[in-house]
Design an enzyme around this catalytic site. Structure first.
Site, short mmCIF file in Angstrom:
data_model
loop_
_atom_site.label_atom_id
_atom_site.label_comp_id
_atom_site.label_asym_id
_atom_site.label_seq_id
_atom_site.Cartn_x
_atom_site.Cartn_y
_atom_site.Cartn_z
N LYS A 176 0.93 -1.32 0.10
CA LYS A 176 0.10 0.04 0.07
C LYS A 176 1.00 1.21 0.17
O LYS A 176 1.56 1.68 0.90
CB LYS A 176 -0.94 -0.09 1.26
CG LYS A 176 -2.06 1.13 0.94
CD LYS A 176 -2.74 1.63 2.21
CE LYS A 176 -1.76 2.60 2.98
NZ LYS A 176 -1.73 4.05 2.19
N GLU A 252 11.06 1.87 9.51
CA GLU A 252 12.02 3.19 9.58
C GLU A 252 11.23 4.19 9.89
O GLU A 252 10.27 4.60 8.92
CB GLU A 252 12.61 2.92 8.21
CG GLU A 252 13.78 4.08 8.21
CD GLU A 252 13.72 5.20 7.40
OE1 GLU A 252 13.42 6.22 7.84
OE2 GLU A 252 13.54 4.97 5.96
N CYS A 286 13.58 11.64 5.30
CA CYS A 286 13.81 11.41 6.69
C CYS A 286 15.31 11.29 7.26
O CYS A 286 15.46 11.51 8.66
CB CYS A 286 13.30 9.86 7.15
SG CYS A 286 13.95 8.75 6.08
N GLU A 379 10.27 16.78 14.98
CA GLU A 379 10.54 16.64 13.43
C GLU A 379 9.50 17.64 12.70
O GLU A 379 8.59 17.39 12.66
CB GLU A 379 10.34 15.27 12.99
CG GLU A 379 10.67 15.12 11.61
CD GLU A 379 10.49 13.58 11.16
OE1 GLU A 379 11.30 13.08 10.25
OE2 GLU A 379 9.47 12.98 11.61
#
Length: 475
Positions: A176, A252, A286, A379
């Site tokens: 997905k 991750e 990231c 973040e």
């Protein structure tokens, strides 16, 4: 866009709009997979494992992977166009990183899987008849049905980074992609269909996450493992859903990555390297740097030069969505509210063309915040970095590690001894020295703390996507 289930393309479910981040216009529609489509995809994967795909040899699986790589390469420009259309990233980035890396992922895992060997041990057992020995050896078998959930920032690269080793290890996949970047995943399904991978070995569903296709998939009792790349909050939700079935996970997740710039570094390289690590893909990677710590004696010069380069930047892409643009801009405002000095950027650009309808923000450099500031702790996932001074090596390491995240870090120094001394002390899954985002696909990749669990890359991925079985034979 279409789902791909059991070797058939279909558009079951309601549709939602696909919006271009470049100008804000609708460019297509995407089908939302209802629960019954997810169920069908998992069932098709299970059937493939009981059929020709499950019976395929390592050599046959590797041949399929190489044909998939060839198929992507043959349609290279189509994949680049789709990647750019979905993400808005500069075409050069898609053409030199995303699509070549997708091709490389399939070829690399074909090579790694084909060349893999198992261990064997001779064991002497006193009192046994015959030779008095046994042969113990280990074989690895696939986990089964693997759910692959990939994000919107590097949609093709990170999808293939998981699909390739999962297939190489003999699993069947239900993938997905992000609802915001479905196009390259659909092209990949077309290539897989063209190379005649056995039906059900690879399935593709589209849709949203919470309360929709993503949640249906990750909580499905027929899923044997989940590989996910995305934000930490989503990873936590998937972990809770997977706990009911004790499903193996590889995550991750996010990062608030530091860079350490020592006074003995090549300043030109350190500045240009930090431009790349902070602003590539408009900070939507990231691995991007959001915290820059600079030895005090070069702090002023480094900051001035970095800010000048940020102000010069013209060829950068948009945020993925209006919602994400607004989030990033809210952090720009928060930084000022928390007392930051904005030395470059800090707002949304004006182009005077169709891009003004898109989701752009300026590359931004700020200074002057305490380590407790939200802008330093949280973040942002946009083109912003906070630059702060440090006085010695131990302080630099402490500042780098003072974060709930631990994905990546960068060290800039001309002292080789320092490089080897500092890098292992940084709490991160990967540390680059005098470079950024260089990867050998055979090496492990992943994060610590809130940045993930498990490792991907090379045999580490093949290990995750398979389980060891010990066989003991009396000789």
């Amino acid at each position: 866009m279409k789902h791909y289930v059991n070797g058939v393309f279909e558009t079951s479910g309601t549709a939602f709009p696909l919006i271009s981040p470049v100008d804000g216009h609708q460019v297509g529609t995407v089908p939302e997979a209802p629960r019954e489509v997810v169920d069908a995809a998992v069932a098709a994967a299970r059937a493939a494992l009981a059929g020709p795909w499950g019976a395929a040899s390592t050599e046959e699986r590797c041949a399929y992977l190489r044909r998939i790589a060839d198929g992507i390469e043959a349609r290279f420009d189509e994949f680049v166009d789709a990647e750019v259309a979905d993400t808005g990233k500069p075409r050069n980035l898609a053409a030199t990183v995303d699509v070549p890396r997708a091709i490389g992922n399939f070829r690399a895992y074909a090579d790694l899987s084909y060349g893999r060997h198992e261990r064997a041990y001779h064991t002497r057992v006193p009192g046994w008849s015959g030779t008095g020995e046994a042969l113990n050896y280990t074989v690895r078998r696939p986990l089964g049905v693997v759910a692959v959930i990939s994000p919107w920032n590097l949609p093709l690269l990170l999808l293939t980074w998981k699909v390739a080793p999962a297939l190489a290890a003999g699993n069947a996949v239900v993938a997905k992609p992000s609802e915001e970047t479905p196009s390259t995943a659909t092209l990949l399904a077309e290539v897989i269909h063209e190379v005649r991978l056995p039906p059900g070995a690879f399935n593709l569903i589209h849709g949203h996450g919470a309360g929709a296709a993503g949640e249906f998939l990750t909580s499905h009792p027929g899923v044997d493992a989940i590989a996910f790349t995305g934000e930490s909050a989503t990873g936590s939700a998937i972990m809770r859903a997977a706990a009911d079935h004790v499903t193996p996970l590889s995550f991750e997740l996010g990062g608030k990555n530091p860079a350490l710039v020592f006074a003995d570094a090549d300043l030109d390289e350190a500045v240009e390297g930090t431009v790349r690590s902070s602003f590539t893909h408009s900070g939507q990677i990231c691995l991007c740097t959001e915290r820059v710590y600079v030895e005090r004696e070069i702090f002023a010069e480094f900051t001035e030069r970095l800010a000048a380069r940020a102000r010069e930047m013209k060829d950068y892409g948009p945020m993925i969505s209006a919602e994400h643009r607004d989030k990033v801009l809210s952090y720009y405002r928060l930084a000022v509210e928390e007392g930051a000095t904005v030395v470059a950027g800090g707002g949304a650009p004006s182009f005077g063309d169709e891009r003004d309808g898109g989701f752009y923000v300026e590359p931004t450099v700020v200074t002057g915040l305490p380590e407790t500031a939200r802008t330093v702790r949280e973040e942002v996932f946009g083109p912003i970095c906070h630059v702060a001074p440090f006085d010695d090596e131990s302080e630099a390491i402490r500042l780098a590690n003072d974060s709930p995240y631990g994905l990546a870090a960068t060290v800039w120094t001309g002292d080789l001894s320092r490089a080897h001394r500092v890098a292992p002390r940084i709490e991160a899954g990967i540390v680059w020295v005098n470079c950024w985002n260089l990867r050998d696909l055979r090496t492990p990749f992943g994060g610590v703390k809130a940045s993930g669990i498990g490792r991907e890359g090379g045999e580490y991925s093949l290990d995750f996507f398979s389980e060891p079985v010990n066989v003991c034979v009396k000789i």
